[in-house]
Design a protein around this motif. Structure first.
Motif, PDB file in Angstrom:
ATOM      1  N   GLY A  17      35.842  33.913  40.656  1.00 16.42           N
ATOM      2  CA  GLY A  17      37.242  34.280  40.407  1.00 16.42           C
ATOM      3  C   GLY A  17      37.624  35.587  41.060  1.00 16.42           C
ATOM      4  N   CYS A  18      36.728  36.566  40.987  1.00 22.34           N
ATOM      5  CA  CYS A  18      37.000  37.865  41.622  1.00 22.34           C
ATOM      6  C   CYS A  18      37.077  37.729  43.143  1.00 22.34           C
ATOM      7  CB  CYS A  18      35.929  38.874  41.233  1.00 22.34           C
ATOM      8  SG  CYS A  18      35.959  39.366  39.494  1.00 22.34           S
ATOM      9  N   PHE A  20      37.905  35.028  44.799  1.00 26.01           N
ATOM     10  CA  PHE A  20      39.146  34.326  45.125  1.00 26.01           C
ATOM     11  C   PHE A  20      40.331  35.279  45.078  1.00 26.01           C
ATOM     12  CE2 PHE A  20      42.992  32.238  43.520  1.00 26.01           C
ATOM     13  CZ  PHE A  20      43.225  31.337  44.560  1.00 26.01           C
ATOM     14  N   TRP A  21      40.371  36.124  44.052  1.00 26.01           N
ATOM     15  CA  TRP A  21      41.479  37.078  43.939  1.00 26.01           C
ATOM     16  C   TRP A  21      41.442  38.102  45.070  1.00 26.01           C
ATOM     17  CZ3 TRP A  21      45.972  37.060  41.811  1.00 26.01           C
ATOM     18  CH2 TRP A  21      46.688  38.246  41.675  1.00 26.01           C
ATOM     19  N   LEU A  22      40.248  38.530  45.461  1.00 30.25           N
ATOM     20  CA  LEU A  22      40.124  39.457  46.570  1.00 30.25           C
ATOM     21  C   LEU A  22      40.645  38.841  47.859  1.00 30.25           C
ATOM     22  CD1 LEU A  22      39.044  42.173  47.684  1.00 30.25           C
ATOM     23  CD2 LEU A  22      36.848  41.021  48.056  1.00 30.25           C
ATOM     24  N   PHE A  24      42.759  36.386  48.091  1.00 29.10           N
ATOM     25  CA  PHE A  24      44.196  36.151  47.928  1.00 29.10           C
ATOM     26  C   PHE A  24      45.001  37.414  48.218  1.00 29.10           C
ATOM     27  CE2 PHE A  24      48.012  36.052  45.241  1.00 29.10           C
ATOM     28  CZ  PHE A  24      48.609  34.887  45.703  1.00 29.10           C
ATOM     29  N   THR A  25      44.501  38.562  47.775  1.00 32.29           N
ATOM     30  CA  THR A  25      45.227  39.818  47.973  1.00 32.29           C
ATOM     31  C   THR A  25      45.042  40.385  49.376  1.00 32.29           C
ATOM     32  OG1 THR A  25      43.342  41.013  47.015  1.00 32.29           O
ATOM     33  CG2 THR A  25      45.156  40.435  45.544  1.00 32.29           C
TER      34      THR A  25
END
Length: 342
Positions: A17-18, A20-22, A24-25
């Motif tokens: 999850g981390c 993926f968020w990294l 994405f940003t």
């Protein structure tokens, strides 16, 4: 809870999850970077993601930007730096003093004094410009000074009506940010134009743009610094008062050093607001003191938006703020800014 405390599949899912968020940003920044190295054919030819594989990188956008083809980049960058730093320093200094006064002293502002200011300012302006034949700038200045003096005098007398306290003053400051910025920008442009007819030019000048940004930034500075000053122990200041230390020395020698983390955080936040501000620069400048947001918005031609040039200019504009954000986050992680922002 930290990821280190998780075990088994929970830790794997948390890491995924981390990641993926990294991704994405960071993907928008990556897209801007690779677009700045594309040619016009590479951009309009479809989406390409990997340099040297999907497309051949080019320095065309950067050559045009630094060569002056896309506007006076160096002058614009210097103007943005000078105006942003000046406005952030002045706003932080004035706002810190105002916030400290609102925390440590009790103010009583009679509503009647505010009504007197409004009536005298509007009536004096209309009377001076329409009856006495003064210029609008002169009528505005005279009416403002007269309204300020009369409102201060009214506030010293016992007059009927409610009395506003410190919390009401804070609310009034914060409420200034609720107005649509275009209203204030257009009003400032008209006021600057009228003052310019008197021989004192404010449009497209360092002084005019800086004082506009100072006024624009003061509410957020006062709001942030008020909470920080309220968290400081008052016992230290009271001990200094017992020793007959002047108030200005208490503020500069005791309060400011104790609140330095908050001042740094507030300064960085104010600098980011001013650096990225577009509307005031659009209304109040036209050539000499245009800022980077105006330069980025102007990267187009008769063919439309030229994204390779926009990306190169945008990178130059966001890199300083990325550095500031990295410094701020590092300070926050180390605990230096604990309690500076609520």
């Amino acid at each position: 809870m930290s990821i280190r405390n998780l075990k088994g599949r929970s830790r794997i899912w948390a890491l995924l999850g981390c990641l993926f968020w990294l991704a994405f940003t960071l993907f928008p920044i990556y897209w801007v970077v690779i677009t700045s190295f594309k040619t016009s054919l590479s951009v309009v030819g479809g989406a390409t993601f990997l340099p040297f594989i999907d497309f051949e990188p080019s320095l065309q956008a950067w050559r045009e930007l630094f060569g002056g083809v896309r506007g006076e980049f160096f002058n614009t960058f210097i103007a943005s730096t000078i105006v942003s730093l000046s406005a952030a320093v002045i706003a932080t200094a004035i706002g810190a003093m105002a916030a400290y006064a609102l925390v440590r002293f009790v103010f009583r502002v009679k509503l009647a004094a505010g009504l007197v200011f409004f009536v005298v300012a509007m009536g004096g302006y209309l009377l001076g410009s329409n009856v006495f034949g003064w210029s609008r700038a002169l009528a505005m200045i005279v009416a403002f000074v007269l309204a300020l003096v009369l409102s201060l005098v009214t506030n010293r007398f016992k007059v009927p009506g409610p009395v506003l306290g410190n919390d009401d003053i804070i609310f009034w400051f914060v409420s200034q940010r609720m107005f649509p910025p275009v209203v204030a920008a257009f009003a400032l442009f008209l006021m600057y134009s009228e003052i310019g007819r008197m021989g004192f030019k404010l449009t497209d000048t360092y002084f005019g743009l800086t004082i506009a940004y100072v006024a624009f930034s003061l509410p957020i500075v006062i709001w942030l610094m008020r909470d920080f000053f309220a968290a400081l122990p008052i016992e230290v200041e009271e001990a200094a008062m017992v020793d007959n230390v002047p108030s200005w020395r208490i503020f500069t020698g005791i309060v400011l050093p104790m609140s330095m983390p908050g001042l740094v955080a507030t300064f960085m936040i104010t600098l980011a607001f001013v650096w990225n501000e577009f509307l005031f620069a659009l209304f109040l400048t036209n050539a000499n003191w245009q800022t980077l947001p105006i330069l980025v918005a102007g990267q187009n031609s008769q063919r439309g938006d030229e994204w390779w040039s926009i990306s190169a200019a945008a990178l130059i504009a966001i890199i300083p703020m990325m550095v500031m954000a990295a410094i701020l986050s590092r300070l926050m992680r180390s605990g230096l800014l604990l309690g500076a922002i609520k």
